[in-house]
Design an enzyme around this catalytic site. Sequence first.
Site, PDB file in Angstrom:
ATOM      1  N   ASP A 192      -0.851  -2.273   1.013  1.00  0.00           N
ATOM      2  CA  ASP A 192      -1.127  -3.655   0.603  1.00  0.00           C
ATOM      3  C   ASP A 192       0.132  -4.418   0.199  1.00  0.00           C
ATOM      4  O   ASP A 192       1.136  -3.837  -0.208  1.00  0.00           O
ATOM      5  CB  ASP A 192      -2.074  -3.650  -0.610  1.00  0.00           C
ATOM      6  CG  ASP A 192      -3.481  -3.202  -0.257  1.00  0.00           C
ATOM      7  OD1 ASP A 192      -3.698  -2.749   0.882  1.00  0.00           O
ATOM      8  OD2 ASP A 192      -4.354  -3.295  -1.143  1.00  0.00           O
TER       9      ASP A 192
ATOM     10  N   HIS B 297      -5.580  -9.756   3.211  1.00  0.00           N
ATOM     11  CA  HIS B 297      -5.524  -9.476   1.764  1.00  0.00           C
ATOM     12  C   HIS B 297      -5.400 -10.790   0.987  1.00  0.00           C
ATOM     13  O   HIS B 297      -4.729 -10.838  -0.034  1.00  0.00           O
ATOM     14  CB  HIS B 297      -4.335  -8.556   1.493  1.00  0.00           C
ATOM     15  CG  HIS B 297      -4.353  -7.874   0.159  1.00  0.00           C
ATOM     16  ND1 HIS B 297      -5.488  -7.378  -0.447  1.00  0.00           N
ATOM     17  CD2 HIS B 297      -3.336  -7.586  -0.708  1.00  0.00           C
ATOM     18  CE1 HIS B 297      -5.175  -6.832  -1.610  1.00  0.00           C
ATOM     19  NE2 HIS B 297      -3.886  -6.950  -1.806  1.00  0.00           N
TER      20      HIS B 297
ATOM     21  N   HIS C  13      -3.114 -14.048  -2.864  1.00  0.00           N
ATOM     22  CA  HIS C  13      -3.267 -12.879  -3.741  1.00  0.00           C
ATOM     23  C   HIS C  13      -3.545 -13.292  -5.191  1.00  0.00           C
ATOM     24  O   HIS C  13      -2.785 -12.944  -6.117  1.00  0.00           O
ATOM     25  CB  HIS C  13      -2.006 -12.008  -3.683  1.00  0.00           C
ATOM     26  CG  HIS C  13      -2.241 -10.588  -4.094  1.00  0.00           C
ATOM     27  ND1 HIS C  13      -2.084 -10.146  -5.386  1.00  0.00           N
ATOM     28  CD2 HIS C  13      -2.645  -9.501  -3.402  1.00  0.00           C
ATOM     29  CE1 HIS C  13      -2.355  -8.846  -5.465  1.00  0.00           C
ATOM     30  NE2 HIS C  13      -2.705  -8.431  -4.262  1.00  0.00           N
TER      31      HIS C  13
ATOM     32  N   HIS D 190       1.048   0.663  -1.789  1.00  0.00           N
ATOM     33  CA  HIS D 190       1.549  -0.708  -1.841  1.00  0.00           C
ATOM     34  C   HIS D 190       2.992  -0.774  -1.352  1.00  0.00           C
ATOM     35  O   HIS D 190       3.702   0.225  -1.347  1.00  0.00           O
ATOM     36  CB  HIS D 190       1.496  -1.255  -3.277  1.00  0.00           C
ATOM     37  CG  HIS D 190       0.125  -1.396  -3.832  1.00  0.00           C
ATOM     38  ND1 HIS D 190      -0.549  -0.341  -4.402  1.00  0.00           N
ATOM     39  CD2 HIS D 190      -0.714  -2.457  -3.888  1.00  0.00           C
ATOM     40  CE1 HIS D 190      -1.748  -0.760  -4.791  1.00  0.00           C
ATOM     41  NE2 HIS D 190      -1.870  -2.038  -4.491  1.00  0.00           N
TER      42      HIS D 190
HETATM   43 ZN   LIG Z   1      -2.703  -6.509  -3.480  1.00  0.00          ZN
END
Ligand SMILES: [Zn+2]
Length: 261
Positions: free
Chosen positions: A69, A120, A124, A216
């Site tokens: 991510d 995503h 964010h 991540h």
């Molecule tokens: Zn994220």
Amino acid sequence: MKIWISAFLGFKVCAAALAMLHHPWAAVCVFFAPDPWIFMQFVLPSQQAFGPAATCFETRQREVWLTIDDGPDPASTPHVLELLKAHGARATFFVIGTQVAKHPELARRIVSEGHTIGNHTHSHPSASFWCASPARIASEIDGCVGALLLADAPFERFFRPPVGVRNPFLAAQLEDRGMEQVLWSARGRDGGPGSPEAAMGRIAGRLCPGAILLAHEAGDRPGPRLTFVGLLLDHLSREGYACVLPARSALRTGAGGPTPP
Ligand SMILES: [Zn+2]
């Protein structure tokens, strides 16, 4: 109206009735009784009252789905791609629309190297997505789609909310767009302040065939996040796991996820 909404409102109405009947402590208890359950719907991948979310995939092989991510970012994405190439691994990058707009060449490179891209959100909004209106959710989803189209980067119809916290209005928005929500089976909390080694220890105990793994990149700690991806890929290789891109039809939701050994 969904059953859980009726039940939730029912508790609140009963609490009001108890208060009017001069049973204040009973009213307080009944009023707050459903709140822990509601909280779990927001934060636990296994909970599905707000709509389906994939937490594993069906396989008979020693395979996992690695998802990464928060990119793309020039400080991390090229290094992640090199690590994946060195391990012969495939991954899905859940990207942020504003990052794609800044680095469209990285989004294209992700796909050209055999990986896939998921949505995503555009900006964010990790602190406020859980309470976003349907219009705000739509704007976050479509903003990221728009950035990917402008970047000419192909993408899958997969969506992951910021920090994995869900929203009661999200499922309808995803259904309208033919999109699927993807969460995870295991994570090391590598986005937090702990060491990559500690994150590795947390995720190692949750590995099993069909697991969806969360990692991540980018952010304010790209170094430790990269170290974690490297440790994870090394561990998966040692344990004989292949990082694959499962078919959408193989995805499974909710509490019926894989059971770690
Ligand atoms: Zn994220």
